[in-house]
Motif scaffolding. Sequence first.
Motif, PDB file in Angstrom:
ATOM      1  N   LYS A  65     -20.829 -19.295 -59.205  1.00 61.36           N
ATOM      2  CA  LYS A  65     -19.682 -19.774 -59.991  1.00 61.36           C
ATOM      3  C   LYS A  65     -18.749 -20.621 -59.130  1.00 61.36           C
ATOM      4  CE  LYS A  65     -19.562 -16.296 -63.621  1.00 61.36           C
ATOM      5  NZ  LYS A  65     -18.778 -15.286 -64.330  1.00 61.36           N
ATOM      6  N   TRP A  66     -18.545 -20.192 -57.885  1.00 66.26           N
ATOM      7  CA  TRP A  66     -17.686 -20.978 -56.992  1.00 66.26           C
ATOM      8  C   TRP A  66     -18.271 -22.374 -56.782  1.00 66.26           C
ATOM      9  CZ3 TRP A  66     -12.889 -19.915 -56.217  1.00 66.26           C
ATOM     10  CH2 TRP A  66     -12.434 -18.600 -56.137  1.00 66.26           C
ATOM     11  N   ILE A  67     -19.582 -22.423 -56.547  1.00 63.88           N
ATOM     12  CA  ILE A  67     -20.225 -23.721 -56.311  1.00 63.88           C
ATOM     13  C   ILE A  67     -20.134 -24.584 -57.568  1.00 63.88           C
ATOM     14  CG2 ILE A  67     -22.459 -24.839 -55.888  1.00 63.88           C
ATOM     15  CD1 ILE A  67     -23.147 -22.467 -54.071  1.00 63.88           C
ATOM     16  N   TYR A  68     -20.431 -23.979 -58.717  1.00 61.85           N
ATOM     17  CA  TYR A  68     -20.389 -24.696 -59.998  1.00 61.85           C
ATOM     18  C   TYR A  68     -18.998 -25.301 -60.209  1.00 61.85           C
ATOM     19  CZ  TYR A  68     -21.425 -25.215 -65.079  1.00 61.85           C
ATOM     20  OH  TYR A  68     -21.642 -25.683 -66.351  1.00 61.85           O
ATOM     21  N   ASP A  69     -17.972 -24.451 -60.056  1.00 65.53           N
ATOM     22  CA  ASP A  69     -16.612 -24.924 -60.311  1.00 65.53           C
ATOM     23  C   ASP A  69     -16.163 -25.944 -59.265  1.00 65.53           C
ATOM     24  OD1 ASP A  69     -16.638 -23.307 -62.447  1.00 65.53           O
ATOM     25  OD2 ASP A  69     -15.150 -21.868 -61.730  1.00 65.53           O
ATOM     26  N   ALA A  70     -16.565 -25.733 -58.019  1.00 65.27           N
ATOM     27  CA  ALA A  70     -16.166 -26.678 -56.968  1.00 65.27           C
ATOM     28  C   ALA A  70     -16.774 -28.059 -57.229  1.00 65.27           C
ATOM     29  CB  ALA A  70     -16.621 -26.155 -55.600  1.00 65.27           C
ATOM     30  N   LEU A  71     -18.048 -28.083 -57.609  1.00 62.38           N
ATOM     31  CA  LEU A  71     -18.692 -29.365 -57.915  1.00 62.38           C
ATOM     32  C   LEU A  71     -18.033 -30.035 -59.118  1.00 62.38           C
ATOM     33  CD1 LEU A  71     -22.485 -28.509 -57.387  1.00 62.38           C
ATOM     34  CD2 LEU A  71     -21.040 -29.983 -55.974  1.00 62.38           C
ATOM     35  N   LEU A  72     -17.697 -29.210 -60.084  1.00 60.24           N
ATOM     36  CA  LEU A  72     -17.059 -29.742 -61.291  1.00 60.24           C
ATOM     37  C   LEU A  72     -15.696 -30.359 -60.963  1.00 60.24           C
ATOM     38  CD1 LEU A  72     -17.693 -29.891 -64.274  1.00 60.24           C
ATOM     39  CD2 LEU A  72     -16.666 -27.653 -64.563  1.00 60.24           C
ATOM     40  N   LEU A  73     -14.898 -29.625 -60.203  1.00 59.92           N
ATOM     41  CA  LEU A  73     -13.569 -30.136 -59.842  1.00 59.92           C
ATOM     42  C   LEU A  73     -13.685 -31.388 -58.988  1.00 59.92           C
ATOM     43  CD1 LEU A  73     -11.777 -26.742 -59.145  1.00 59.92           C
ATOM     44  CD2 LEU A  73     -11.170 -28.388 -60.916  1.00 59.92           C
ATOM     45  N   LEU A  74     -14.666 -31.400 -58.101  1.00 60.66           N
ATOM     46  CA  LEU A  74     -14.883 -32.576 -57.253  1.00 60.66           C
ATOM     47  C   LEU A  74     -15.232 -33.792 -58.108  1.00 60.66           C
ATOM     48  CD1 LEU A  74     -15.040 -33.272 -54.187  1.00 60.66           C
ATOM     49  CD2 LEU A  74     -17.508 -33.000 -54.386  1.00 60.66           C
ATOM     50  N   ALA A  75     -16.139 -33.601 -59.049  1.00 56.54           N
ATOM     51  CA  ALA A  75     -16.545 -34.712 -59.928  1.00 56.54           C
ATOM     52  C   ALA A  75     -15.367 -35.186 -60.778  1.00 56.54           C
ATOM     53  CB  ALA A  75     -17.699 -34.262 -60.824  1.00 56.54           C
ATOM     54  N   MET A  76     -14.553 -34.245 -61.249  1.00 57.56           N
ATOM     55  CA  MET A  76     -13.393 -34.632 -62.060  1.00 57.56           C
ATOM     56  C   MET A  76     -12.400 -35.444 -61.231  1.00 57.56           C
ATOM     57  SD  MET A  76     -12.898 -30.947 -63.939  1.00 57.56           S
ATOM     58  CE  MET A  76     -11.203 -31.219 -64.387  1.00 57.56           C
ATOM     59  N   GLY A  77     -12.123 -34.959 -60.023  1.00 50.53           N
ATOM     60  CA  GLY A  77     -11.193 -35.677 -59.145  1.00 50.53           C
ATOM     61  C   GLY A  77     -11.708 -37.068 -58.810  1.00 50.53           C
ATOM     62  N   LEU A  78     -13.002 -37.152 -58.565  1.00 53.77           N
ATOM     63  CA  LEU A  78     -13.610 -38.440 -58.228  1.00 53.77           C
ATOM     64  C   LEU A  78     -13.495 -39.420 -59.394  1.00 53.77           C
ATOM     65  CD1 LEU A  78     -15.167 -39.586 -55.787  1.00 53.77           C
ATOM     66  CD2 LEU A  78     -17.290 -38.995 -56.966  1.00 53.77           C
ATOM     67  N   TYR A  79     -13.729 -38.913 -60.604  1.00 57.19           N
ATOM     68  CA  TYR A  79     -13.643 -39.772 -61.787  1.00 57.19           C
ATOM     69  C   TYR A  79     -12.219 -40.318 -61.938  1.00 57.19           C
ATOM     70  CZ  TYR A  79     -13.581 -41.295 -66.627  1.00 57.19           C
ATOM     71  OH  TYR A  79     -13.426 -42.049 -67.773  1.00 57.19           O
ATOM     72  N   ILE A  80     -11.236 -39.427 -61.837  1.00 59.49           N
ATOM     73  CA  ILE A  80      -9.834 -39.864 -62.005  1.00 59.49           C
ATOM     74  C   ILE A  80      -9.490 -40.891 -60.928  1.00 59.49           C
ATOM     75  CG2 ILE A  80      -7.425 -39.094 -61.911  1.00 59.49           C
ATOM     76  CD1 ILE A  80      -8.793 -38.203 -64.444  1.00 59.49           C
ATOM     77  N   TRP A  81      -9.915 -40.606 -59.717  1.00 58.67           N
ATOM     78  CA  TRP A  81      -9.600 -41.511 -58.595  1.00 58.67           C
ATOM     79  C   TRP A  81     -10.219 -42.891 -58.837  1.00 58.67           C
ATOM     80  CZ3 TRP A  81     -12.322 -44.034 -54.649  1.00 58.67           C
ATOM     81  CH2 TRP A  81     -11.546 -44.481 -53.573  1.00 58.67           C
ATOM     82  N   ILE A  82     -11.488 -42.900 -59.229  1.00 58.35           N
ATOM     83  CA  ILE A  82     -12.168 -44.176 -59.471  1.00 58.35           C
ATOM     84  C   ILE A  82     -11.541 -44.895 -60.663  1.00 58.35           C
ATOM     85  CG2 ILE A  82     -14.357 -45.204 -60.239  1.00 58.35           C
ATOM     86  CD1 ILE A  82     -15.798 -43.069 -58.572  1.00 58.35           C
ATOM     87  N   PHE A  83     -11.259 -44.159 -61.715  1.00 56.07           N
ATOM     88  CA  PHE A  83     -10.682 -44.776 -62.915  1.00 56.07           C
ATOM     89  C   PHE A  83      -9.361 -45.462 -62.581  1.00 56.07           C
ATOM     90  CE2 PHE A  83      -8.458 -45.218 -66.870  1.00 56.07           C
ATOM     91  CZ  PHE A  83      -9.431 -45.340 -67.845  1.00 56.07           C
ATOM     92  N   LEU A  84      -8.511 -44.774 -61.832  1.00 52.20           N
ATOM     93  CA  LEU A  84      -7.183 -45.327 -61.549  1.00 52.20           C
ATOM     94  C   LEU A  84      -7.252 -46.550 -60.638  1.00 52.20           C
ATOM     95  CD1 LEU A  84      -5.094 -42.050 -61.140  1.00 52.20           C
ATOM     96  CD2 LEU A  84      -5.198 -43.594 -63.103  1.00 52.20           C
ATOM     97  N   ARG A  85      -8.349 -46.672 -59.881  1.00 49.00           N
ATOM     98  CA  ARG A  85      -8.472 -47.818 -58.990  1.00 49.00           C
ATOM     99  C   ARG A  85      -9.296 -48.954 -59.579  1.00 49.00           C
ATOM    100  NH1 ARG A  85      -6.470 -44.098 -56.891  1.00 49.00           N
ATOM    101  NH2 ARG A  85      -5.198 -44.116 -54.996  1.00 49.00           N
ATOM    102  N   VAL A  86     -10.260 -48.591 -60.397  1.00 48.11           N
ATOM    103  CA  VAL A  86     -11.154 -49.616 -60.942  1.00 48.11           C
ATOM    104  C   VAL A  86     -10.627 -50.195 -62.252  1.00 48.11           C
ATOM    105  CG1 VAL A  86     -13.469 -49.993 -61.905  1.00 48.11           C
ATOM    106  CG2 VAL A  86     -13.186 -48.695 -59.798  1.00 48.11           C
ATOM    107  N   ALA A  87     -10.084 -49.337 -63.107  1.00 44.03           N
ATOM    108  CA  ALA A  87      -9.673 -49.787 -64.440  1.00 44.03           C
ATOM    109  C   ALA A  87      -8.685 -50.953 -64.410  1.00 44.03           C
ATOM    110  CB  ALA A  87      -9.097 -48.611 -65.226  1.00 44.03           C
ATOM    111  N   PRO A  88      -7.705 -50.967 -63.506  1.00 42.06           N
ATOM    112  CA  PRO A  88      -6.767 -52.094 -63.522  1.00 42.06           C
ATOM    113  C   PRO A  88      -7.454 -53.451 -63.378  1.00 42.06           C
ATOM    114  CG  PRO A  88      -5.905 -50.328 -62.186  1.00 42.06           C
ATOM    115  CD  PRO A  88      -7.301 -49.947 -62.527  1.00 42.06           C
ATOM    116  N   GLY A  89      -8.600 -53.498 -62.711  1.00 44.38           N
ATOM    117  CA  GLY A  89      -9.308 -54.761 -62.529  1.00 44.38           C
ATOM    118  C   GLY A  89      -9.904 -55.305 -63.808  1.00 44.38           C
ATOM    119  N   PHE A  90     -10.098 -54.433 -64.802  1.00 43.15           N
ATOM    120  CA  PHE A  90     -10.714 -54.873 -66.063  1.00 43.15           C
ATOM    121  C   PHE A  90      -9.682 -55.120 -67.164  1.00 43.15           C
ATOM    122  CE2 PHE A  90     -14.133 -52.697 -63.875  1.00 43.15           C
ATOM    123  CZ  PHE A  90     -15.201 -53.551 -64.084  1.00 43.15           C
ATOM    124  N   GLN A  91      -8.441 -54.823 -66.888  1.00 43.05           N
ATOM    125  CA  GLN A  91      -7.470 -54.909 -67.968  1.00 43.05           C
ATOM    126  C   GLN A  91      -7.025 -56.337 -68.200  1.00 43.05           C
ATOM    127  OE1 GLN A  91      -4.462 -52.413 -66.225  1.00 43.05           O
ATOM    128  NE2 GLN A  91      -3.145 -54.147 -65.837  1.00 43.05           N
TER     129      GLN A  91
END
Lengths: 371, 58
Positions: A14-40
């Motif tokens: 469960k720890w591994i599952y949740d850690a991977l999930l949180l990591l993927a979520m953080g990565l998505y938000i980070w990428i979105f906030l940096r990449v999305a402005p270039g397409f707007q």
Amino acid sequence: MSAGYVPVSWNRNKWIYDALLLLAMGLYIWIFLRVAPGFQDVTRPVDGSILRMRAFGSLAFLMLTFILCIGPLARLDRRFLPLLYNRRHFGVLTCAVALVHAGHVLGWYYAFSPTKPLAALLGSNTSFDLFVGFPFEVFGIAALAVMVMMAVTSHDFWLHYFGAPLWKALHMAVYGAYACVVAHVALGYLQDTDNPAFAIVVAICVGVVCVLHVIAGSREGLRDKTPAPAAQGSDPYAGWIALGTLDRITRDLPDGRALVVTPEEGERIAVFRKEDQLGAISHACAHQNGPLGEGRIVFGCVTCPWHGFQYRLEDGCAPPPFTEKVPTYTMVVDETGQLWLDPTPLPAGTARPLTDLPKQEALHGSDTVPA
Amino acid sequence: MKRRHIRAHGLIWRVLACALPLLLIAALVARPGERQQTTAEQIAPPASGQAATSGAEQ
């Protein structure tokens, strides 16, 4: 697994599952906030708050889409079963992400409203007679309400409190919530953007979820349409199901695995082989109706592939201190070596003798169990 | 899963598999007319101090 409240039992998986999930979520938000402005559209600059609102909103949509894919994927291919194991944590995190999205919406658009933000949100657009221009926010609110309800009642305490049928019915509301989310996106952001990329992503997500569920449902439905025939006439085993000879079953059924039988009436039955014995119990787990017959025998107990709930093959009872029980079934071998199964379930937790397999077939040992 | 749940899931998803794509298509078809989309690449560098966004849709 007991009837009372017990804290969530964390383990390494469960720890591994949740850690991977949180990591993927953080990565998505980070990428979105940096990449999305270039397409707007630079002529319509987007504030950082709106970007964060979109980042969390799109993440919640993608997470809900993925969650809805896990069930049919696990039914179609056993390799996806580990994703199912901790799906409730996934759902609770999705609800948290959706709440952050809603918080950004209220905080940004309605912070300076003279009325309360939620009242301002619900009263700002009342064009319920329009298709384009429909107050899409209500779909988001409805979906969020369902997700909060599901997150709050996700613990096993509520499963025991409500009982499995009501709890399952409540949690099937997630399908309605997904329909609301799609309507929220289709009548909301898709009306506001000229960039086709987002529409394509949404269409692919919706298509994948629908196709997976329809394929998995069709496969299950096909099993129901071809039930195992029961013996007819005045035969002593009239109404029973012939499973084949013991020799054939011994040869074909690996140790620790089950043969799933679909009777004409009633629930499916899982006939397990435990070393050199056979026993039949319900195919539906008492926890969440998981497919017991797709599980295996671990440490001497039938183990549900969904959440690891265990039952003794001898009586269908969970080992102490747990209290779950599933119905058991009677099997008899006739003088020709044919194995018969009575499809009438015995009361949950009823002990009955297991059927012995021929000794010479012990050559097919446990090393034949597939991974 | 119990057989009634299997049937319920099958029915729900057959309905959703028809309704959701239709909803998406209807929403895309009914969208208001194309707006002027101006990306950073399409904008020439502002000359003589003129703002890049002047005259564009806000």
